[in-house]
Structures are given as structure tokens and as C-alpha cells.
Design a protein around this motif. Structure first.
Motif, PDB file in Angstrom:
ATOM      1  N   ALA A 107       0.847  -1.200   0.000  1.00 55.24           N
ATOM      2  CA  ALA A 107       0.000   0.000   0.000  1.00 55.24           C
ATOM      3  C   ALA A 107       0.881   1.247   0.000  1.00 55.24           C
ATOM      4  O   ALA A 107       1.985   1.243   0.535  1.00 55.24           O
ATOM      5  CB  ALA A 107      -0.916   0.002   1.211  1.00 55.24           C
ATOM      6  N   VAL A 108       0.365   2.311  -0.616  1.00 47.64           N
ATOM      7  CA  VAL A 108       1.093   3.573  -0.694  1.00 47.64           C
ATOM      8  C   VAL A 108       0.206   4.692  -0.165  1.00 47.64           C
ATOM      9  O   VAL A 108      -0.918   4.880  -0.651  1.00 47.64           O
ATOM     10  CB  VAL A 108       1.512   3.902  -2.139  1.00 47.64           C
ATOM     11  CG1 VAL A 108       2.237   5.255  -2.194  1.00 47.64           C
ATOM     12  CG2 VAL A 108       2.381   2.804  -2.722  1.00 47.64           C
ATOM     13  N   LEU A 109       0.693   5.425   0.831  1.00 49.11           N
ATOM     14  CA  LEU A 109       0.018   6.622   1.324  1.00 49.11           C
ATOM     15  C   LEU A 109       0.936   7.801   1.062  1.00 49.11           C
ATOM     16  O   LEU A 109       2.013   7.900   1.651  1.00 49.11           O
ATOM     17  CB  LEU A 109      -0.275   6.520   2.825  1.00 49.11           C
ATOM     18  CG  LEU A 109      -1.096   5.330   3.321  1.00 49.11           C
ATOM     19  CD1 LEU A 109      -1.331   5.447   4.822  1.00 49.11           C
ATOM     20  CD2 LEU A 109      -2.413   5.226   2.579  1.00 49.11           C
ATOM     21  N   ASN A 110       0.507   8.684   0.177  1.00 49.19           N
ATOM     22  CA  ASN A 110       1.356   9.810  -0.180  1.00 49.19           C
ATOM     23  C   ASN A 110       1.083  11.043   0.678  1.00 49.19           C
ATOM     24  O   ASN A 110       0.223  11.025   1.556  1.00 49.19           O
ATOM     25  CB  ASN A 110       1.231  10.105  -1.674  1.00 49.19           C
ATOM     26  CG  ASN A 110       2.243   9.300  -2.476  1.00 49.19           C
ATOM     27  OD1 ASN A 110       3.362   9.046  -2.030  1.00 49.19           O
ATOM     28  ND2 ASN A 110       1.862   8.864  -3.670  1.00 49.19           N
ATOM     29  N   ALA A 111       1.818  12.110   0.415  1.00 51.19           N
ATOM     30  CA  ALA A 111       1.853  13.285   1.286  1.00 51.19           C
ATOM     31  C   ALA A 111       0.464  13.869   1.532  1.00 51.19           C
ATOM     32  O   ALA A 111      -0.354  14.010   0.609  1.00 51.19           O
ATOM     33  CB  ALA A 111       2.756  14.361   0.681  1.00 51.19           C
ATOM     34  N   GLU A 112       0.226  14.202   2.804  1.00 50.53           N
ATOM     35  CA  GLU A 112      -1.025  14.821   3.253  1.00 50.53           C
ATOM     36  C   GLU A 112      -2.249  13.944   2.993  1.00 50.53           C
ATOM     37  O   GLU A 112      -3.371  14.455   2.890  1.00 50.53           O
ATOM     38  CB  GLU A 112      -1.211  16.206   2.613  1.00 50.53           C
ATOM     39  CG  GLU A 112      -0.198  17.246   3.064  1.00 50.53           C
ATOM     40  CD  GLU A 112      -0.394  17.677   4.516  1.00 50.53           C
ATOM     41  OE1 GLU A 112      -1.483  17.470   5.059  1.00 50.53           O
ATOM     42  OE2 GLU A 112       0.566  18.208   5.108  1.00 50.53           O
ATOM     43  N   SER A 113      -2.054  12.645   2.892  1.00 46.04           N
ATOM     44  CA  SER A 113      -3.199  11.736   2.915  1.00 46.04           C
ATOM     45  C   SER A 113      -3.514  11.452   4.374  1.00 46.04           C
ATOM     46  O   SER A 113      -2.604  11.290   5.197  1.00 46.04           O
ATOM     47  CB  SER A 113      -2.908  10.442   2.156  1.00 46.04           C
ATOM     48  OG  SER A 113      -1.748   9.804   2.648  1.00 46.04           O
ATOM     49  N   HIS A 114      -4.801  11.400   4.696  1.00 45.90           N
ATOM     50  CA  HIS A 114      -5.222  11.261   6.083  1.00 45.90           C
ATOM     51  C   HIS A 114      -6.220  10.108   6.191  1.00 45.90           C
ATOM     52  O   HIS A 114      -7.258  10.116   5.527  1.00 45.90           O
ATOM     53  CB  HIS A 114      -5.840  12.557   6.593  1.00 45.90           C
ATOM     54  CG  HIS A 114      -4.890  13.721   6.549  1.00 45.90           C
ATOM     55  ND1 HIS A 114      -3.849  13.876   7.449  1.00 45.90           N
ATOM     56  CD2 HIS A 114      -4.805  14.761   5.697  1.00 45.90           C
ATOM     57  CE1 HIS A 114      -3.168  14.971   7.150  1.00 45.90           C
ATOM     58  NE2 HIS A 114      -3.727  15.527   6.093  1.00 45.90           N
ATOM     59  N   ILE A 115      -5.892   9.147   7.023  1.00 49.02           N
ATOM     60  CA  ILE A 115      -6.686   7.936   7.176  1.00 49.02           C
ATOM     61  C   ILE A 115      -7.363   7.962   8.539  1.00 49.02           C
ATOM     62  O   ILE A 115      -6.710   8.124   9.570  1.00 49.02           O
ATOM     63  CB  ILE A 115      -5.802   6.673   7.078  1.00 49.02           C
ATOM     64  CG1 ILE A 115      -4.888   6.735   5.843  1.00 49.02           C
ATOM     65  CG2 ILE A 115      -6.666   5.418   7.071  1.00 49.02           C
ATOM     66  CD1 ILE A 115      -5.611   6.831   4.525  1.00 49.02           C
ATOM     67  N   GLY A 116      -8.690   7.802   8.546  1.00 49.56           N
ATOM     68  CA  GLY A 116      -9.457   7.842   9.791  1.00 49.56           C
ATOM     69  C   GLY A 116      -9.321   6.584  10.620  1.00 49.56           C
ATOM     70  O   GLY A 116      -8.492   5.710  10.354  1.00 49.56           O
ATOM     71  N   HIS A 129      -1.820  12.062  -2.826  1.00 52.78           N
ATOM     72  CA  HIS A 129      -1.705  13.256  -1.989  1.00 52.78           C
ATOM     73  C   HIS A 129      -3.068  13.890  -1.693  1.00 52.78           C
ATOM     74  O   HIS A 129      -3.975  13.897  -2.516  1.00 52.78           O
ATOM     75  CB  HIS A 129      -0.803  14.298  -2.672  1.00 52.78           C
ATOM     76  CG  HIS A 129      -1.360  14.788  -3.977  1.00 52.78           C
ATOM     77  ND1 HIS A 129      -2.231  15.850  -4.072  1.00 52.78           N
ATOM     78  CD2 HIS A 129      -1.178  14.350  -5.248  1.00 52.78           C
ATOM     79  CE1 HIS A 129      -2.560  16.062  -5.333  1.00 52.78           C
ATOM     80  NE2 HIS A 129      -1.936  15.156  -6.077  1.00 52.78           N
ATOM     81  N   ASP A 130      -3.205  14.384  -0.479  1.00 57.28           N
ATOM     82  CA  ASP A 130      -4.355  15.188  -0.054  1.00 57.28           C
ATOM     83  C   ASP A 130      -5.680  14.417  -0.030  1.00 57.28           C
ATOM     84  O   ASP A 130      -6.746  15.039  -0.030  1.00 57.28           O
ATOM     85  CB  ASP A 130      -4.499  16.441  -0.921  1.00 57.28           C
ATOM     86  CG  ASP A 130      -3.287  17.339  -0.844  1.00 57.28           C
ATOM     87  OD1 ASP A 130      -3.007  17.846   0.262  1.00 57.28           O
ATOM     88  OD2 ASP A 130      -2.591  17.522  -1.863  1.00 57.28           O
ATOM     89  N   CYS A 131      -5.626  13.098   0.003  1.00 60.23           N
ATOM     90  CA  CYS A 131      -6.862  12.321   0.128  1.00 60.23           C
ATOM     91  C   CYS A 131      -7.302  12.288   1.600  1.00 60.23           C
ATOM     92  O   CYS A 131      -6.477  12.219   2.504  1.00 60.23           O
ATOM     93  CB  CYS A 131      -6.664  10.891  -0.373  1.00 60.23           C
ATOM     94  SG  CYS A 131      -6.579  10.738  -2.168  1.00 60.23           S
ATOM     95  N   LEU A 132      -8.612  12.306   1.796  1.00 61.13           N
ATOM     96  CA  LEU A 132      -9.196  12.244   3.132  1.00 61.13           C
ATOM     97  C   LEU A 132     -10.071  11.002   3.224  1.00 61.13           C
ATOM     98  O   LEU A 132     -11.094  10.911   2.541  1.00 61.13           O
ATOM     99  CB  LEU A 132     -10.029  13.496   3.421  1.00 61.13           C
ATOM    100  CG  LEU A 132      -9.277  14.830   3.385  1.00 61.13           C
ATOM    101  CD1 LEU A 132     -10.257  15.985   3.583  1.00 61.13           C
ATOM    102  CD2 LEU A 132      -8.187  14.866   4.456  1.00 61.13           C
ATOM    103  N   ILE A 133      -9.668  10.053   4.045  1.00 59.85           N
ATOM    104  CA  ILE A 133     -10.385   8.797   4.202  1.00 59.85           C
ATOM    105  C   ILE A 133     -11.025   8.795   5.588  1.00 59.85           C
ATOM    106  O   ILE A 133     -10.318   8.822   6.599  1.00 59.85           O
ATOM    107  CB  ILE A 133      -9.433   7.591   4.059  1.00 59.85           C
ATOM    108  CG1 ILE A 133      -8.561   7.709   2.803  1.00 59.85           C
ATOM    109  CG2 ILE A 133     -10.226   6.293   4.077  1.00 59.85           C
ATOM    110  CD1 ILE A 133      -9.324   7.815   1.514  1.00 59.85           C
ATOM    111  N   ALA A 134     -12.344   8.767   5.636  1.00 63.51           N
ATOM    112  CA  ALA A 134     -13.059   8.832   6.912  1.00 63.51           C
ATOM    113  C   ALA A 134     -12.985   7.488   7.644  1.00 63.51           C
ATOM    114  O   ALA A 134     -12.432   6.502   7.140  1.00 63.51           O
ATOM    115  CB  ALA A 134     -14.508   9.252   6.677  1.00 63.51           C
TER     116      ALA A 134
END
Length: 204
Positions: A107-116, A129-134
Motif C-alpha cells: 500500500a502507498v500513502l502519499n503526502a497529506e493523505s489522512h486515514i481515519g 496526496h491530499d486524500c481524506l479517508i473517513a
């Protein structure tokens, strides 16, 4: 607080989490399950929740793939939670991951991705980048989210689905395997195909 690792849910998903934890040299003390089908899972004792168990002092991770069930258990347990991060996941120093999550191999989480909280980022999934996962989201294997995508609480994105940049996916929606999402998805929608089309709504 007990620093030992415990899991809740003796499923196939649990097997993957056990492997992740062992890859990080953690010891799993037990797996709790409401209806155990075996006494051990990958050598880990499986304990019925029908026994009297004080969960308040145990660090837990819910090893159940169903988002709604995971939410129900997380809210009921009243304990501390930890996350399991595979050593071969690629995590930006600028990404954030809340408690109770599983980040699988590749899995890859790039910059400013936020995982709830209590999310599953499955094998080979890409969160740009910049994804928001609730909270309580499940991204299946090989899902690809382009930049600036938001995914609402409890949504499940099927294996190999692709979401273009800037898309908003509502809460408790389902994106079918291999779907290509080029438009925003409303709450509770079930979307399949390329391009993705709504086929029904799962009202809760």
C-alpha cells in the motif's frame, strides 16, 4: 494498560493481520471471536467472547473486514486500539493514520493523505496526496485514489477500482470491483462499471 497485542475476529482478514504483526516482531496473545470455529488461528489461541473478558485493559485491533460490524464492535469495546502497518507499505512522513487501522503490504500513502479510525488499506492500494479517508473505510486490493479524493465513513471501494482526482465519495457507499469513478458519489450509493454508474442505494 496491557501492552500485549490482541485481535477481535478470527477471519481470513485476521490471518493477514497476524502476518503483518509478526513481520513487525510483535507477539499476538489471542484472537477473540463471537463464534470460534477452531481453537487456533495460525498458531494463535482463539478465545470465545462468551467467556468473561475484561477488554478495558487490552490493546485491541478489530480483524473484521465488514465495515458496519467493525464500527459496532469498536464502539462497544471501550478499550485502547492500535494499528498494524506492514513494513513493506510505503508511508509518507506527511501522511497520518488514526487508531485501529490496517495498512497492508504494498500500500502507498502519499503526502497529506489522512486515514481515519479503523480503516483497511488493503494490499497494493494507492492513496495519493491530499486524500481524506473517513472512519471505517475499506479500500480493497489495488484500489487507486488520485489526488484530493475524499471517501466518506463506512464506504467500501472494491478491488481494482480507480477514482480520478478531486472526487467526493459519500458515506456508506459501495464502489464495485474494477469501477472507474469520474463523478462524485452520493451517500449510500452502489456504483459499478466504467464509467461508474449508480445501480441502487443502500439506505441504512
Amino acid at each position: 494498560m496491557d501492552n500485549k497485542k490482541y485481535l477481535y475476529g478470527a477471519s481470513g482478514h485476521c490471518k493477514v493481520i497476524i502476518d503483518i504483526l509478526k513481520s513487525n516482531n510483535y507477539t499476538v496473545e489471542a484472537v477473540f471471536d463471537d463464534a470460534p470455529s477452531a481453537d487456533y488461528l495460525l498458531g494463535i489461541p482463539v478465545v470465545s467472547t462468551k467467556n468473561s473478558i475484561d477488554f478495558s485493559k487490552k490493546k485491541m485491533l478489530i480483524s473484521i473486514g465488514d465495515n458496519a460490524i467493525r464500527k459496532k464492535i469498536a464502539e462497544a469495546l471501550g478499550t485502547a486500539f492500535y494499528s498494524a502497518l506492514h513494513p513493506k507499505a510505503i508511508l509518507s512522513q506527511y501522511a497520518s493514520i488514526d487508531v485501529g487501522c490496517v495498512i497492508m503490504a504494498g500500500a502507498v500513502l502519499n503526502a497529506e493523505s489522512h486515514i481515519g479510525k479503523h480503516c483497511i488499506i488493503n494490499t497494493g492500494a494507492v492513496v495519493e496526496h491530499d486524500c481524506l479517508i473517513a472512519d471505517y473505510v475499506h479500500l480493497s486490493p489495488n484500489v487507486s485514489l488520485a489526488g484530493n479524493v475524499s471517501v466518506g465513513q463506512g464506504s467500501h471501494i472494491g478491488i481494482g477500482a480507480t477514482v480520478i482526482q478531486g472526487i467526493k465519495i459519500g458515506k456508506w457507499s459501495v464502489i464495485g470491483a474494477g469501477a472507474v469513478i469520474i463523478k462524485d458519489v452520493p451517500d449510500y450509493a452502489v456504483v459499478v462499471g466504467n464509467p461508474g454508474k449508480i445501480i441502487k442505494f443502500n439506505i441504512k
